[in-house]
Design an enzyme around this catalytic site. Structure first.
Site, PDB file in Angstrom:
ATOM      1  N   SER A  98       0.831  -1.192   0.000  1.00  0.00           N
ATOM      2  CA  SER A  98       0.000   0.000   0.000  1.00  0.00           C
ATOM      3  C   SER A  98       0.876   1.257   0.000  1.00  0.00           C
ATOM      4  CB  SER A  98      -0.952  -0.067   1.198  1.00  0.00           C
ATOM      5  OG  SER A  98      -1.942   0.916   1.135  1.00  0.00           O
ATOM      6  N   HIS A 123      -2.471  -1.294  -4.290  1.00  0.00           N
ATOM      7  CA  HIS A 123      -3.931  -1.337  -4.415  1.00  0.00           C
ATOM      8  C   HIS A 123      -4.466   0.087  -4.362  1.00  0.00           C
ATOM      9  CE1 HIS A 123      -4.496  -1.874   0.258  1.00  0.00           C
ATOM     10  NE2 HIS A 123      -3.874  -0.759  -0.042  1.00  0.00           N
TER      11      HIS A 123
END
EC number: 3.4.21.92
Length: 194
Positions: A98, A123
């Site tokens: 992330s 993501h």
């Protein structure tokens, strides 16, 4: 229980004890080994600014083993990395997920690395909100704008088309170190320093 090792050095004035992170900072090494929140970001930013003041022409190494965290806290680190004069080399150890992966890609081009068994995961931003419908709508617009900003920066940092980044970040996208290199998140997989 969080134990921080102490390092003892011999100097001409006797012994000196450092916590391990302070000792690494002397060698221009910063560790990001937790989730990213405002406190962590403030600490990393302060270390980056300190090292720039110490020597603006010498590289800084940022080792990353992080599950990610707050977007605004991560962007504070990202913006500081881009703002300061020294190149910031990034090294993934373990997992950069992330916002951790975003910061990994934010290192100076040619100086972004990963150890061979580390993983990288990208993501789209996560969010959740409660409240009145109008407030939920405001937060929804904000997270969509953040997604566009993050995707645009990732496209610039990796060389991937923006449409590809949007597709690849739609769900959790795990990569080996070698796949992260092929994707453009890093420049090299470090095999050994021997």
């Amino acid at each position: 229980m969080n134990l921080i090792p102490t390092v003892i050095e011999q100097t001409n004035r006797g012994e000196r004890a450092y916590d391990i992170y302070s000792r690494l900072l002397k060698d221009r090494i910063i560790m990001l080994g937790t989730a990213i929140d405002d406190n962590v970001a403030n600490s990393i930013v302060a270390q980056l600014l300190f090292l720039q003041a110490e020597d603006p022409d010498k590289d800084i190494s940022l080792y990353i083993n992080s599950p990610g965290g707050s977007i605004t806290a991560g962007m504070a680190i990202y913006d500081t990395m881009q703002y300061i004069k020294p190149n910031v080399s990034t090294i993934c150890i373990g997992m950069a997920a992330s916002m951790g992966a975003f910061l990994l890609a934010a290192g100076a081009k040619g100086k972004r690395f990963a150890l061979p068994n580390s993983e990288v995961m990208i993501h789209q931003p996560l969010g959740g909100t409660r409240g009145q419908a109008s407030d939920i709508e405001i937060h929804t617009r904000r997270i969509l704008e953040m997604r566009e900003t993050l995707n645009r920066i990732l496209a610039e940092r990796t060389g991937q088309p923006l449409e590809q980044i949007a597709k690849d970040t739609d769900r959790d996208n795990f990569m080996t170190a070698e796949k992260a290199r092929e994707y453009g998140l890093i420049d090299k997989v470090i095999e050994t320093t021997k």
